[in-house]
Write a protein that holds these residues in place. Structure first.
Motif, short mmCIF file in Angstrom:
data_model
loop_
_atom_site.label_atom_id
_atom_site.label_comp_id
_atom_site.label_asym_id
_atom_site.label_seq_id
_atom_site.Cartn_x
_atom_site.Cartn_y
_atom_site.Cartn_z
N UNK A 131 0.82 -1.20 0.00
CA UNK A 131 0.00 0.00 0.00
C UNK A 131 0.86 1.26 0.00
N UNK A 132 1.92 1.22 0.81
CA UNK A 132 2.77 2.40 0.91
C UNK A 132 3.47 2.71 -0.40
N UNK A 133 3.78 1.68 -1.17
CA UNK A 133 4.49 1.87 -2.44
C UNK A 133 3.54 2.15 -3.60
N UNK A 134 2.26 1.93 -3.40
CA UNK A 134 1.29 2.08 -4.47
C UNK A 134 1.19 3.55 -4.88
N UNK A 135 1.34 3.82 -6.15
CA UNK A 135 1.40 5.19 -6.64
C UNK A 135 0.04 5.86 -6.73
N UNK A 136 -1.00 5.09 -6.96
CA UNK A 136 -2.31 5.70 -7.19
C UNK A 136 -3.03 5.96 -5.86
N UNK A 137 -3.95 6.93 -5.82
CA UNK A 137 -4.71 7.20 -4.60
C UNK A 137 -5.54 5.98 -4.17
N UNK A 138 -5.57 5.73 -2.89
CA UNK A 138 -6.37 4.62 -2.37
C UNK A 138 -6.54 4.80 -0.87
N UNK A 139 -7.36 3.95 -0.31
CA UNK A 139 -7.64 3.98 1.13
C UNK A 139 -7.27 2.62 1.71
N UNK A 140 -6.48 2.63 2.79
CA UNK A 140 -6.12 1.40 3.51
C UNK A 140 -6.82 1.41 4.86
N UNK A 141 -7.66 0.40 5.08
CA UNK A 141 -8.40 0.28 6.34
C UNK A 141 -7.88 -0.95 7.08
N UNK A 142 -7.44 -0.76 8.32
CA UNK A 142 -6.93 -1.86 9.13
C UNK A 142 -8.00 -2.26 10.14
N UNK A 143 -8.23 -3.57 10.27
CA UNK A 143 -9.25 -4.09 11.18
C UNK A 143 -8.55 -4.74 12.37
N UNK A 144 -8.67 -4.12 13.54
CA UNK A 144 -7.97 -4.58 14.73
C UNK A 144 -8.54 -5.90 15.24
N UNK A 145 -7.65 -6.70 15.84
CA UNK A 145 -8.05 -7.97 16.48
C UNK A 145 -8.89 -8.82 15.53
N UNK A 146 -8.45 -8.92 14.30
CA UNK A 146 -9.22 -9.62 13.27
C UNK A 146 -8.31 -10.52 12.46
N UNK A 147 -8.71 -11.79 12.31
CA UNK A 147 -7.97 -12.74 11.50
C UNK A 147 -8.44 -12.72 10.05
N UNK A 148 -7.82 -13.59 9.26
CA UNK A 148 -8.03 -13.57 7.82
C UNK A 148 -9.50 -13.76 7.43
N UNK A 149 -10.20 -14.65 8.14
CA UNK A 149 -11.57 -14.98 7.74
C UNK A 149 -12.63 -14.16 8.48
N UNK A 150 -12.20 -13.11 9.18
CA UNK A 150 -13.11 -12.16 9.83
C UNK A 150 -14.06 -12.86 10.80
N UNK A 151 -13.55 -13.89 11.52
CA UNK A 151 -14.38 -14.54 12.54
C UNK A 151 -14.83 -13.50 13.57
N UNK A 152 -16.14 -13.39 13.76
CA UNK A 152 -16.67 -12.42 14.70
C UNK A 152 -16.59 -10.98 14.24
N UNK A 153 -16.11 -10.77 13.02
CA UNK A 153 -15.90 -9.40 12.52
C UNK A 153 -16.61 -9.14 11.19
N UNK A 154 -17.49 -10.03 10.78
CA UNK A 154 -18.16 -9.84 9.50
C UNK A 154 -19.05 -8.60 9.50
N UNK A 155 -19.67 -8.32 10.64
CA UNK A 155 -20.48 -7.10 10.74
C UNK A 155 -19.60 -5.86 10.61
#
Length: 216
Positions: A180-204
């Motif tokens: 993301x840091x190296x990506x030249x084009x505009x974008x948004x990076x959203x980090x999800x705390x205390x969340x694993x790959x499959x979003x267990x308990x975090x789908x909402x």
């Protein structure tokens, strides 16, 4: 609203592609706001279009008023062919996107990709843009950015949102942050705390991040 997905079969580059279409026809005749194609995770590791994260992305797009299409790559479910784990799956996604756009040529397109599907959606977005198709939004969720090579050009127009779980056990979060840091084009990076790959308990939480960005 009438919210049931319909099984469809799409002609793909190596045979039929199994897919689920939601036309999103409301009872009050409100017109759909766009079309969404959703790309599923790694088929070798059991990824299919019925994955719970993919299902969450589909329902979120549905609730935002979009027509949705999710599909199985070659060799998954009833989709013909065998795994390619690279450009073949992007070819399948391109066939699905073409089919969906031909049905609704005047509606803007949004792409979603989860894990391996993040690579597929990103690569597809670049291909579509090269063909003159301008995307409205690309969502890359816990994306397998390490699979993106020089031949995989991201779209340079439209919005780009990257959503990365901070405790991802499949995709190293730092790889995504560095990419993301190296990506030249505009974008948004959203980090999800205390969340694993499959979003267990975090789908909402995932839906809550995406829905307002689809409603703009």
């Amino acid at each position: 609203m009438l919210m049931r997905e319909t099984p469809v079969v799409i002609a793909g580059p190596v045979g039929q592609i199994e897919a689920l279409l939601l036309e999103n026809k409301s009872l009050d005749n409100e017109q759909p706001r766009g079309i969404a194609l959703i790309c599923h995770p790694n088929p070798v590791q059991g990824g299919t279009m019925l994955n719970k994260v993919v299902s969450t992305l589909q329902r979120t797009a549905r609730d935002a008023g979009l027509i949705t299409l999710r599909f199985n790559y070659r060799g998954v479910g009833a989709s013909e062919g065998s795994h390619d784990m690279g450009t073949g799956e992007v070819d399948d996604a391109q066939a699905a996107a073409k089919w969906l756009r031909e049905k609704h040529p005047d509606l803007p397109m949004t792409l979603f990709g989860f894990s391996f599907g993040g690579f597929v959606a990103a690569s597809l977005g670049g291909r579509l843009e090269a063909q003159g198709v301008q995307l409205k939004h690309l969502f890359m969720v816990a994306p397998a950015v390490m699979r993106l090579g020089e031949q995989d050009q991201l779209p340079q127009h439209g919005e780009l949102t990257v959503i990365q779980p901070e405790t991802d056990e499949v995709i190293d979060p730092q790889l995504v942050y560095d990419w993301s840091e190296k990506l030249q084009r505009p974008h948004e990076l959203l980090k999800v705390a205390e969340c694993g790959h499959f979003f267990h308990g975090k789908l909402t939480d995932l839906k809550d991040l995406i829905l307002p960005r689809l409603s703009n």
